[in-house]
Design a protein around this motif. Structure first.
Motif, PDB file in Angstrom:
ATOM      1  N   GLY A 346      53.004  16.315  45.337  1.00 16.13           N
ATOM      2  CA  GLY A 346      53.068  16.353  43.753  1.00 16.13           C
ATOM      3  C   GLY A 346      52.246  17.381  43.571  1.00 16.13           C
ATOM      4  N   ASP A 347      51.166  17.473  44.029  1.00 15.72           N
ATOM      5  CA  ASP A 347      49.865  18.429  43.461  1.00 15.72           C
ATOM      6  C   ASP A 347      50.263  19.742  43.641  1.00 15.72           C
ATOM      7  OD1 ASP A 347      47.557  18.452  42.451  1.00 15.72           O
ATOM      8  OD2 ASP A 347      46.418  18.916  44.237  1.00 15.72           O
ATOM      9  N   LEU A 348      51.005  20.084  44.689  1.00 13.88           N
ATOM     10  CA  LEU A 348      51.458  21.481  44.894  1.00 13.88           C
ATOM     11  C   LEU A 348      52.636  21.984  44.034  1.00 13.88           C
ATOM     12  CD1 LEU A 348      51.248  22.950  47.965  1.00 13.88           C
ATOM     13  CD2 LEU A 348      53.678  22.140  48.320  1.00 13.88           C
ATOM     14  N   THR A 349      53.668  21.000  43.626  1.00 13.42           N
ATOM     15  CA  THR A 349      54.666  21.495  42.612  1.00 13.42           C
ATOM     16  C   THR A 349      53.764  21.443  41.156  1.00 13.42           C
ATOM     17  OG1 THR A 349      55.035  19.128  42.873  1.00 13.42           O
ATOM     18  CG2 THR A 349      56.776  20.804  43.440  1.00 13.42           C
ATOM     19  N   ARG A 350      52.955  20.411  40.988  1.00 13.27           N
ATOM     20  CA  ARG A 350      52.426  20.521  39.451  1.00 13.27           C
ATOM     21  C   ARG A 350      51.571  21.815  39.201  1.00 13.27           C
ATOM     22  NH1 ARG A 350      47.921  18.388  37.762  1.00 13.27           N
ATOM     23  NH2 ARG A 350      47.198  17.636  39.767  1.00 13.27           N
ATOM     24  N   LYS A 351      50.894  22.254  40.544  1.00 11.04           N
ATOM     25  CA  LYS A 351      50.175  23.549  40.289  1.00 11.04           C
ATOM     26  C   LYS A 351      50.763  24.892  40.687  1.00 11.04           C
ATOM     27  CE  LYS A 351      45.855  21.067  41.356  1.00 11.04           C
ATOM     28  NZ  LYS A 351      44.732  20.742  42.308  1.00 11.04           N
ATOM     29  N   ARG A 352      52.205  24.587  40.774  1.00 11.07           N
ATOM     30  CA  ARG A 352      53.081  25.682  40.842  1.00 11.07           C
ATOM     31  C   ARG A 352      52.520  26.745  42.290  1.00 11.07           C
ATOM     32  NH1 ARG A 352      52.039  25.698  35.603  1.00 11.07           N
ATOM     33  NH2 ARG A 352      51.258  27.952  35.715  1.00 11.07           N
ATOM     34  N   VAL A 353      52.195  26.036  43.352  1.00  8.27           N
ATOM     35  CA  VAL A 353      51.772  26.915  44.293  1.00  8.27           C
ATOM     36  C   VAL A 353      52.857  27.157  45.342  1.00  8.27           C
ATOM     37  CG1 VAL A 353      50.395  26.961  46.368  1.00  8.27           C
ATOM     38  CG2 VAL A 353      49.197  25.820  44.111  1.00  8.27           C
ATOM     39  N   LYS A 354      53.020  28.475  45.577  1.00  6.59           N
ATOM     40  CA  LYS A 354      54.230  28.857  46.441  1.00  6.59           C
ATOM     41  C   LYS A 354      53.621  29.797  47.425  1.00  6.59           C
ATOM     42  CE  LYS A 354      57.438  28.915  42.834  1.00  6.59           C
ATOM     43  NZ  LYS A 354      58.309  29.833  41.931  1.00  6.59           N
ATOM     44  N   VAL A 355      54.215  29.859  48.527  1.00  5.82           N
ATOM     45  CA  VAL A 355      53.708  30.972  49.510  1.00  5.82           C
ATOM     46  C   VAL A 355      53.859  32.174  48.788  1.00  5.82           C
ATOM     47  CG1 VAL A 355      54.285  31.775  51.774  1.00  5.82           C
ATOM     48  CG2 VAL A 355      54.694  29.488  51.467  1.00  5.82           C
ATOM     49  N   GLY A 356      52.842  32.898  48.804  1.00  5.98           N
ATOM     50  CA  GLY A 356      52.762  34.330  48.350  1.00  5.98           C
ATOM     51  C   GLY A 356      52.148  34.253  46.798  1.00  5.98           C
ATOM     52  N   SER A 357      51.867  33.066  46.290  1.00  5.82           N
ATOM     53  CA  SER A 357      51.209  32.866  44.893  1.00  5.82           C
ATOM     54  C   SER A 357      49.754  33.312  44.965  1.00  5.82           C
ATOM     55  CB  SER A 357      51.592  31.853  44.062  1.00  5.82           C
ATOM     56  OG  SER A 357      51.606  30.612  44.806  1.00  5.82           O
ATOM     57  N   GLY A 358      49.373  33.996  44.130  1.00  4.93           N
ATOM     58  CA  GLY A 358      47.989  34.134  43.758  1.00  4.93           C
ATOM     59  C   GLY A 358      47.428  32.875  43.516  1.00  4.93           C
ATOM     60  N   VAL A 359      46.027  32.237  43.795  1.00  3.06           N
ATOM     61  CA  VAL A 359      45.866  30.985  43.369  1.00  3.06           C
ATOM     62  C   VAL A 359      44.046  31.020  43.226  1.00  3.06           C
ATOM     63  CG1 VAL A 359      47.301  29.606  44.562  1.00  3.06           C
ATOM     64  CG2 VAL A 359      45.346  30.133  45.844  1.00  3.06           C
ATOM     65  N   LEU A 360      43.753  29.927  42.305  1.00  8.71           N
ATOM     66  CA  LEU A 360      42.386  29.819  42.149  1.00  8.71           C
ATOM     67  C   LEU A 360      41.677  28.763  43.056  1.00  8.71           C
ATOM     68  CD1 LEU A 360      40.286  31.383  40.110  1.00  8.71           C
ATOM     69  CD2 LEU A 360      40.265  29.372  38.631  1.00  8.71           C
ATOM     70  N   ILE A 361      40.758  29.255  43.851  1.00 12.84           N
ATOM     71  CA  ILE A 361      40.308  28.007  44.605  1.00 12.84           C
ATOM     72  C   ILE A 361      38.795  27.778  44.345  1.00 12.84           C
ATOM     73  CG2 ILE A 361      41.806  28.527  46.608  1.00 12.84           C
ATOM     74  CD1 ILE A 361      39.319  29.825  48.064  1.00 12.84           C
ATOM     75  N   ARG A 362      38.359  26.599  44.478  1.00 19.27           N
ATOM     76  CA  ARG A 362      37.108  26.293  44.137  1.00 19.27           C
ATOM     77  C   ARG A 362      36.404  25.409  44.909  1.00 19.27           C
ATOM     78  NH1 ARG A 362      35.447  24.559  38.766  1.00 19.27           N
ATOM     79  NH2 ARG A 362      33.694  23.163  38.819  1.00 19.27           N
ATOM     80  N   ARG A 363      35.189  25.545  45.150  1.00 20.65           N
ATOM     81  CA  ARG A 363      34.372  24.953  46.138  1.00 20.65           C
ATOM     82  C   ARG A 363      34.040  23.648  45.479  1.00 20.65           C
ATOM     83  NH1 ARG A 363      28.407  26.612  47.572  1.00 20.65           N
ATOM     84  NH2 ARG A 363      27.886  25.581  45.593  1.00 20.65           N
ATOM     85  N   SER A 364      34.222  22.399  46.466  1.00 22.22           N
ATOM     86  CA  SER A 364      34.189  21.120  45.874  1.00 22.22           C
ATOM     87  C   SER A 364      33.008  20.518  46.608  1.00 22.22           C
ATOM     88  CB  SER A 364      35.183  20.444  45.766  1.00 22.22           C
ATOM     89  OG  SER A 364      35.911  20.446  47.093  1.00 22.22           O
TER      90      SER A 364
END
Ligand SMILES: [Zn+2]
Length: 646
Positions: A346-364
């Motif tokens: 659900g998180d994956l679709t909600r955040k609109r993450v696809k293979v090839g998309s640019g994403v923001l990542i964060r150290r937690s």
């Protein structure tokens, strides 16, 4: 009506002392009494005054957020990450004179803007794009760190950061182990931008105010006076505020913030430097995005942009499938990152993450950073397919809410994870038993259940690569040692759904696995850290035949969890004690330790088996419950006397 006004005034003053000053002058009970009286009057008359604290309860969920245009644009801040960039800012400013500067924390939450008219709170909005935001009045009304009524009569817009304190987040996660919140920033943003105000209230955010965005009679002469105005009107502000005259003083304040921010209870990502004097601010003005007279100094990047190359699915001990993204290597807070996680499908679709998309990542706090979301402007790419079968064992996948689960109880990675959890430090603490070793034992030696571990012998390791005599004997003695652990660790180890370490401690108070298996739903939900979902999971666990057989096998193998012995003859021997409220002479954990040393047992919630309640200042519902059940209640004096400290 007069009495209602009077009640509002008293209650708002008490709430201000409690939520803004952190310095309450009356016990909660007193507040509740007048609050109930007010609510009763409101029900009778049908009138709710604009400043009534009853407006702060979470109302019904709303259908969507209305858009709202800000009276005055909410600018964001230009950023500096090096001393040179900050120095350039100073050079620009000092062409306009020699101002003083203010240095404040930059909190990492969600910016909100509150509007007042004629002394009354009328609206709260998000910053949005600065020109237009979303109306979050219903959500913000559940927050208690701002006034509903102020003395200023013109139109006023103030700005603050909605945050969730780290300690509040931790507490929330302890109470909701089934769906923990990953970090304070997302938790705060998700709390305010939630259509259901009750969710906002449950997460308990607060707002720290730092700016006057608009005032109908014109701006205040300085940031310093602006902050004083906010405090005077009853807005919560963060106590740190530094006035500096020179670049060196500003740098020193930033250094101080960089060290202190790791110790404070609010998530921060930098410091904000502002020109103090409005006269110079006015002269410098704005670019199309930022004020020219302020800058945010950001500390070491904890977020980075990269591209998703592939999604893998990992199977956890509950069978849950967690997406793991392989990303282009990127530097993040001093390390090279190649993988990042997401919560679930659900998180994956909600955040609109696809293979090839640019994403923001964060150290937690986790070892692997998390994906915050797709970066806008990188739409396209290949959608991630929802797996219908478990990638590890090929069994069908079940969908529960936003989560996907492998339906095979014997799915190999699931068994490895279950056993790894069982052997982990806070569980049975089988030293040296790594995930790799467990993986080998499962695949090569058919280890499947916890009880299988106790059947291992030297021969079991023969022929496995990397196991020398010494290592084998260490492992076997660590397994042997794990037969005797405190009950709470055993309960945590066997992995009953939703039982974290805190709930396990609550349950261990019942003394034995047998006693716990006999508890009813009502017994369970009466425990402080057990909710309805967890209670049902516990009942389901003990109702399962295979689980009961496994508990019997463990017992047979000699696994005998123990409850800490009580010291006979101590001042609290035979007592089950609940501590509530604040003690003035020691902390609660310290009092708990002393009581246990004196032979007593400390419980976290009031139930029939509690024999004594010790109530400090501000004791709340536990005290009421004790009185209802007729359990003796004593104060701190008596505690000290019994401990021989008085
Ligand atoms: Zn599987």
């Amino acid at each position: 009506m007069e009495r209602m006004q009077e009640l509002c005034e008293i209650l708002n003053r008490w709430a201000y002392e409690y939520y803004v000053l952190d310095d309450p002058s009356v016990p909660d009970r007193e507040y509740d009494k007048l609050y109930d009286e007010l609510r009763e009057l409101e029900r009778e008359t049908g009138v709710v005054l604009p400043e009534s604290p009853t407006r702060r309860v979470g109302g019904e969920p709303i259908k969507g957020f209305a858009r709202h245009t800000h009276i005055s644009r909410l600018y964001s801040l230009d950023k500096a990450v090096t001393e040179d960039e900050l120095s350039a800012f100073f050079t620009r400013v000092e062409k306009h004179g020699s101002p003083t500067y203010t240095v404040e924390y930059k909190f990492d939450g969600l910016t909100v803007c509150l509007t007042y008219e004629d002394g009354n709170f009328v609206r709260a909005t998000t910053r949005g794009n600065g020109v237009e935001g979303e109306d979050v009045t219903a959500q913000v009304l559940t927050v208690k760190s701002f006034p509903l009524k102020i003395s200023y009569r013109g139109t006023l817009e103030v700005r603050g950061e909605a945050v969730i304190r780290l300690s509040v987040l931790e507490k929330y996660n302890r109470e909701h182990p089934e769906e923990p919140l990953k970090n304070a920033r997302n938790a705060a943003a998700g709390a305010i931008r939630n259509l259901d105000p009750k969710v906002t209230a449950a997460r308990n955010p607060e707002i720290l105010f730092y700016d006057i965005n608009y005032m109908s009679e014109g701006p205040v002469p300085s940031q310093e006076e602006g902050m004083a105005f906010l405090r005077r009107e009853g807005f919560k502000t963060y106590p740190y505020f530094k006035l500096c005259g020179t670049f060196d003083e500003v740098m020193a304040a930033i250094d101080e913030i960089e060290i202190e921010r790791k110790r404070i209870d609010v998530l921060t990502d930098g410091a904000v430097v502002k020109v103090n004097e409005e006269r110079i601010r006015g002269e410098m003005g704005y670019t199309d995005k930022f004020p020219r007279w302020a800058i945010a100094f950001k500390f070491e990047a904890e977020e980075a942009e990269t591209t998703v190359r592939r999604i893998l699915w990992q199977v956890g001990r509950t069978g849950k499938l967690t997406p793991l993204a392989e990303v282009d290597p990127v530097e993040l807070a001093g390390a090279t990152v190649r993988r990042a996680t997401l919560n679930n499908f659900g998180d994956l679709t909600r955040k609109r993450v696809k293979v090839g998309s640019g994403v923001l990542i964060r150290r937690s706090n986790e070892v692997i950073p998390e994906i915050l979301g797709a970066v806008s402007g990188t739409e396209g790419g290949e959608p991630v397919e929802k797996p219908a079968f478990c990638p590890a064992c090929g069994s069908p996948v079940a969908e529960v809410g936003a989560n996907l689960f492998c339906t095979n109880e014997k799915c190999p990675p699931r068994i490895v994870q279950k056993l790894t959890h069982y052997c982990s430090k806070n569980a049975m603490d089988v030293e040296g038993m790594s995930e790799q070793t467990i993986g080998l034992l499962c695949s090569k030696r058919g280890v499947e259940r916890f009880s299988d571990l106790y059947r291992l012998t030297e021969e079991s390791f023969a022929g496995l690569e990397g196991f020398k005599e010494k290592k084998i004997s260490n492992l076997l003695s660590a397994i042997e040692k794990s037969k005797h652990v405190p009950l709470e660790r055993f309960l945590y180890a066997i992995g009953i759904g939703g039982i974290g370490r805190v709930a396990a401690r609550d349950l261990a108070e019942f003394g034995s696995v047998e006693a716990i298996s006999a508890l009813t739903f009502e017994d369970l939900v009466a425990l402080e850290n057990v909710g309805e979902i967890t209670a049902n999971a516990i009942l389901g666990y003990f109702a399962d035949e295979e689980n009961r057989a496994e508990l019997a096998r463990l017992k047979e193998a000699g696994v005998t969890p123990f409850v800490k012995e009580r010291k006979a003859g101590g001042a609290f021997f035979g007592e089950t004690v609940v501590l509530t409220g604040t003690l003035s002479s020691m902390s609660r954990p310290e009092a708990q330790r002393l009581i246990e040393e004196a032979g007593g047992l400390c419980a976290s919630s009031v139930s029939g088996k509690v024999t004594l309640v010790i109530a400090g200042e501000k004791a709340g519902s536990k005290l009421d419950k004790a009185q209802k059940l007729g359990i003796p209640v004593v104060g701190e004096e008596e505690l000290l006397r019994r401990l021989g400290r008085k």
